[in-house]
Design a protein around this motif. Structure first.
Motif, PDB file in Angstrom:
ATOM      1  N   THR A   1      38.200 -18.244  -5.468  1.00 35.55           N
ATOM      2  CA  THR A   1      38.630 -16.991  -4.848  1.00 35.55           C
ATOM      3  C   THR A   1      37.528 -15.952  -4.764  1.00 35.55           C
ATOM      4  N   ALA A   2      36.474 -16.107  -5.523  1.00 33.61           N
ATOM      5  CA  ALA A   2      35.351 -15.174  -5.538  1.00 33.61           C
ATOM      6  C   ALA A   2      34.105 -15.976  -5.907  1.00 33.61           C
ATOM      7  N   PHE A   3      32.958 -15.319  -5.865  1.00 33.51           N
ATOM      8  CA  PHE A   3      31.755 -15.991  -6.319  1.00 33.51           C
ATOM      9  C   PHE A   3      30.929 -15.045  -7.166  1.00 33.51           C
ATOM     10  N   GLY A   4      30.188 -15.640  -8.089  1.00 37.22           N
ATOM     11  CA  GLY A   4      29.313 -14.876  -8.971  1.00 37.22           C
ATOM     12  C   GLY A   4      28.270 -15.805  -9.545  1.00 37.22           C
TER      13      GLY A   4
ATOM     14  N   ALA B   1      28.403 -23.580  -4.883  1.00 33.35           N
ATOM     15  CA  ALA B   1      28.329 -22.259  -4.255  1.00 33.35           C
ATOM     16  C   ALA B   1      28.702 -21.131  -5.213  1.00 33.35           C
ATOM     17  N   HIS B   2      28.658 -21.393  -6.519  1.00 39.44           N
ATOM     18  CA  HIS B   2      28.890 -20.372  -7.548  1.00 39.44           C
ATOM     19  C   HIS B   2      30.317 -19.814  -7.522  1.00 39.44           C
ATOM     20  N   ARG B   3      31.289 -20.672  -7.232  1.00 38.68           N
ATOM     21  CA  ARG B   3      32.663 -20.215  -7.097  1.00 38.68           C
ATOM     22  C   ARG B   3      33.587 -20.715  -8.220  1.00 38.68           C
ATOM     23  N   ALA B   4      33.022 -21.351  -9.247  1.00 42.94           N
ATOM     24  CA  ALA B   4      33.860 -21.957 -10.282  1.00 42.94           C
ATOM     25  C   ALA B   4      34.457 -20.943 -11.241  1.00 42.94           C
ATOM     26  N   GLY B   5      33.746 -19.849 -11.504  1.00 44.76           N
ATOM     27  CA  GLY B   5      34.252 -18.849 -12.437  1.00 44.76           C
ATOM     28  C   GLY B   5      33.938 -19.140 -13.895  1.00 44.76           C
ATOM     29  N   VAL B   6      33.260 -20.229 -14.196  1.00 40.19           N
ATOM     30  CA  VAL B   6      32.888 -20.522 -15.583  1.00 40.19           C
ATOM     31  C   VAL B   6      31.408 -20.206 -15.776  1.00 40.19           C
ATOM     32  N   ILE B   7      31.125 -18.921 -15.843  1.00 41.14           N
ATOM     33  CA  ILE B   7      29.759 -18.420 -15.931  1.00 41.14           C
ATOM     34  C   ILE B   7      29.206 -18.473 -17.347  1.00 41.14           C
ATOM     35  N   GLY B   8      30.078 -18.724 -18.305  1.00 36.57           N
ATOM     36  CA  GLY B   8      29.701 -18.786 -19.710  1.00 36.57           C
ATOM     37  C   GLY B   8      30.960 -19.046 -20.514  1.00 36.57           C
ATOM     38  N   THR B   9      30.894 -18.821 -21.811  1.00 36.57           N
ATOM     39  CA  THR B   9      32.059 -19.014 -22.675  1.00 36.57           C
ATOM     40  C   THR B   9      32.423 -17.702 -23.353  1.00 36.57           C
ATOM     41  N   ASP B  10      33.639 -17.630 -23.852  1.00 33.21           N
ATOM     42  CA  ASP B  10      34.103 -16.404 -24.510  1.00 33.21           C
ATOM     43  C   ASP B  10      33.227 -16.020 -25.688  1.00 33.21           C
ATOM     44  N   SER B  11      32.753 -17.011 -26.430  1.00 31.51           N
ATOM     45  CA  SER B  11      31.965 -16.727 -27.634  1.00 31.51           C
ATOM     46  C   SER B  11      30.478 -16.892 -27.421  1.00 31.51           C
ATOM     47  N   GLY B  12      30.052 -17.368 -26.256  1.00 33.88           N
ATOM     48  CA  GLY B  12      28.637 -17.526 -25.969  1.00 33.88           C
ATOM     49  C   GLY B  12      28.068 -18.822 -26.512  1.00 33.88           C
ATOM     50  N   PHE B  13      26.785 -19.018 -26.249  1.00 31.65           N
ATOM     51  CA  PHE B  13      26.065 -20.223 -26.663  1.00 31.65           C
ATOM     52  C   PHE B  13      25.023 -19.880 -27.725  1.00 31.65           C
ATOM     53  N   SER B  14      24.824 -20.812 -28.638  1.00 32.12           N
ATOM     54  CA  SER B  14      23.704 -20.681 -29.565  1.00 32.12           C
ATOM     55  C   SER B  14      22.416 -21.037 -28.814  1.00 32.12           C
ATOM     56  N   PRO B  15      21.251 -20.655 -29.344  1.00 36.17           N
ATOM     57  CA  PRO B  15      20.002 -21.052 -28.684  1.00 36.17           C
ATOM     58  C   PRO B  15      19.866 -22.564 -28.537  1.00 36.17           C
ATOM     59  N   GLN B  16      20.365 -23.310 -29.512  1.00 34.72           N
ATOM     60  CA  GLN B  16      20.284 -24.769 -29.437  1.00 34.72           C
ATOM     61  C   GLN B  16      21.177 -25.306 -28.322  1.00 34.72           C
TER      62      GLN B  16
ATOM     63  N   HIS C   1      27.231 -20.386   2.279  1.00 30.78           N
ATOM     64  CA  HIS C   1      28.524 -20.785   1.722  1.00 30.78           C
ATOM     65  C   HIS C   1      29.224 -19.661   0.972  1.00 30.78           C
ATOM     66  N   SER C   2      28.471 -18.837   0.265  1.00 29.18           N
ATOM     67  CA  SER C   2      29.029 -17.685  -0.435  1.00 29.18           C
ATOM     68  C   SER C   2      28.184 -16.476  -0.066  1.00 29.18           C
ATOM     69  N   VAL C   3      28.781 -15.552   0.668  1.00 29.00           N
ATOM     70  CA  VAL C   3      28.059 -14.390   1.172  1.00 29.00           C
ATOM     71  C   VAL C   3      28.896 -13.146   0.926  1.00 29.00           C
ATOM     72  N   GLY C   4      28.274 -12.119   0.360  1.00 27.05           N
ATOM     73  CA  GLY C   4      28.989 -10.869   0.149  1.00 27.05           C
ATOM     74  C   GLY C   4      28.798 -10.356  -1.259  1.00 27.05           C
ATOM     75  N   TYR C   5      29.884  -9.856  -1.845  1.00 28.08           N
ATOM     76  CA  TYR C   5      29.811  -9.208  -3.147  1.00 28.08           C
ATOM     77  C   TYR C   5      29.837 -10.245  -4.261  1.00 28.08           C
ATOM     78  N   ASP C   6      28.744 -10.331  -4.981  1.00 26.93           N
ATOM     79  CA  ASP C   6      28.619 -11.223  -6.139  1.00 26.93           C
ATOM     80  C   ASP C   6      29.204 -10.474  -7.336  1.00 26.93           C
ATOM     81  N   VAL C   7      30.276 -11.006  -7.937  1.00 29.37           N
ATOM     82  CA  VAL C   7      30.985 -10.275  -8.981  1.00 29.37           C
ATOM     83  C   VAL C   7      30.217 -10.232 -10.294  1.00 29.37           C
ATOM     84  N   VAL C   8      29.211 -11.076 -10.457  1.00 32.20           N
ATOM     85  CA  VAL C   8      28.354 -11.015 -11.643  1.00 32.20           C
ATOM     86  C   VAL C   8      27.214 -10.026 -11.419  1.00 32.20           C
ATOM     87  N   ALA C   9      26.491 -10.194 -10.314  1.00 28.42           N
ATOM     88  CA  ALA C   9      25.364  -9.312 -10.006  1.00 28.42           C
ATOM     89  C   ALA C   9      25.809  -7.926  -9.562  1.00 28.42           C
ATOM     90  N   ARG C  10      27.063  -7.820  -9.108  1.00 26.69           N
ATOM     91  CA  ARG C  10      27.629  -6.567  -8.587  1.00 26.69           C
ATOM     92  C   ARG C  10      26.781  -6.013  -7.443  1.00 26.69           C
TER      93      ARG C  10
END
Length: 391
Positions: free
Chosen positions: A155-158, A117-132, A305-314
């Motif tokens: 506690t939130a979803f994004g 339901a997009h509630r983990a909070g690990v949307i990416g990494t601090d340094s990002g991903f390489s294309p590979q 399961h997750s309805v309301g303000y998406d903290v990523v999409a805003r």
């Protein structure tokens, strides 16, 4: 073969009796589009194909394949739904039951249900991903296991746009010993003959149509440029724009490594027939085969399961389990419990179990403003209305 001439382009394909209004709606939209528009529309009702239309570009046709961006998540999470249905996975078990390393940095209490339901909070990494790395779900999962969440899990979803399939795919791999892509190929794509690939075989590469970038008008470009943003926002992290090699989402399907590996968040390649066929198989008897999902399973995965303000999409968003809650997010005329997933380039795919409708739409050029293309509003409404009238 029925051809309907619009202002400048011909609509190719067929519709069943009672679905003529869908062909008219498609023709009306195409008449307003750029001369180089290329796309496909397909729909099933109770497992029977009732709409099969396309506007070809040079060399394109109904069997052409397109990058479907996040519509890939629908195929990926159909696999998860099947494994939950048979008891291999349990929604309310902690992710760490299957994947102990995920407990790092305070993620140990998160359940599989919350992850989906997009509630983990690990949307990416601090340094990002390489294309590979972005093409390889195993590498994404390994990086995210050690990542501190960007909000307290649960506690939130994004929107976990580029990584959700890798996260849930790692759970699948730990539970089954098989990759999500392998399970999908063996249990879904091959049995139903679907033109929807998570990992495009080299033999099918000639059918792939390269994605074309958005072509906004001056007014549309001004609107895009006015949107708030920054290099270190949650949205930048989620879409890997904060790295030395920022991801170009519009042209992502054109990377042959993405197509070959089929990352389960964004790497799918499909036709509209493949998109609609996936959801038809999910909810309806197709070719003498029972629906892949039992009614209770489809209802649970389509449940809000997750309805309301998406903290990523805003903005306001609605998610089921791995799927978008399509009736709330995109098409309010659909029945409660409709589930599916749009793709950033403009494609759309969903199932509406209450009407028996399965819908798939692809287009070659990245649509403004991204996400489900605006034409899906009227095309899906036309299909849905015809399905209800047909009973």
């Amino acid at each position: 073969m029925t051809r309907l001439t619009g202002t400048t382009r011909e609509i190719h394909g067929t519709v069943a009796d009672g679905f003529e209004a869908v062909r008219e709606a498609f023709a009306a939209f195409v008449a307003e589009e750029r001369p180089d528009y290329e796309g496909q529309l397909c729909a099933h009702v109770h497992g029977r194909r009732v709409v099969d239309l396309w506007v070809p570009g040079d060399g394109a046709g109904p069997d052409s394949l397109y990058g479907v961006y996040s519509s890939t998540k629908g195929a990926a999470h159909l696999v998860v739904a099947l494994l939950v249905q048979e008891g291999t996975l349990e929604l309310d078990r902690k992710v760490t039951y299957y994947w102990p390393e995920f407990a790092a940095e305070g993620k140990g209490a998160l359940t599989l249900r919350e992850l989906l339901a997009h509630r983990a909070g690990v949307i990416g990494t601090d340094s990002g991903f390489s294309p590979q790395e972005l093409a390889d779900d195993r590498q994404i999962a390994e990086r995210l296991a050690d990542q501190r969440p960007f909000w307290r899990p649960g506690t939130a979803f994004g929107y976990h746009g580029l990584v959700l399939g890798a996260l849930t795919g790692e759970v699948v791999r730990r539970a089954t010993g098989r990759t999500l892509q392998e399970v999908y190929e063996e249990r879904v794509r091959v049995p139903y003959g679907l033109d929807f690939f998570l990992g495009l075989p080299a033999a099918h590469e000639p059918r792939f149509r390269t994605a074309q970038p958005m072509a906004p008008t001056a007014e549309q470009r001004a609107l895009l440029d006015s949107l708030p943003g920054g290099p270190h926002t949650l949205a930048a992290v989620a879409f890997n724009r904060h790295t030395a090699e920022p991801t170009d989402l519009e042209l992502l399907p054109n990377d042959p490594l993405i197509r070959a590996k089929g990352p389960a968040s964004v790497g799918g390649v499909a036709s509209a027939r493949g998109l609609a066929g996936l959801y038809a198989a999910a909810i309806s008897e197709v070719g003498g085969k029972a629906p892949l999902l039992k009614e209770d399973t489809a209802a649970e995965f389509g449940q809000l399961h997750s309805v309301g303000y998406d903290v990523v999409a805003r903005s306001h968003k609605s998610y089921g389990l791995g799927f978008q809650a399509t009736a709330d997010t995109w098409h309010p005329f659909l029945g409660a419990g409709a589930f599916g997933h749009s793709g950033a380039g403009g494609c759309q795919a969903f199932a509406d179990p209450r009407s028996g409708l399965a819908y798939g739409y692809t287009r070659r050029r990245f649509a403004f403003p991204g996400g489900s293309a605006p034409e899906n509003d009227r095309l899906a409404a036309a299909v849905h209305g015809a399905a209800l009238s047909a009973g």
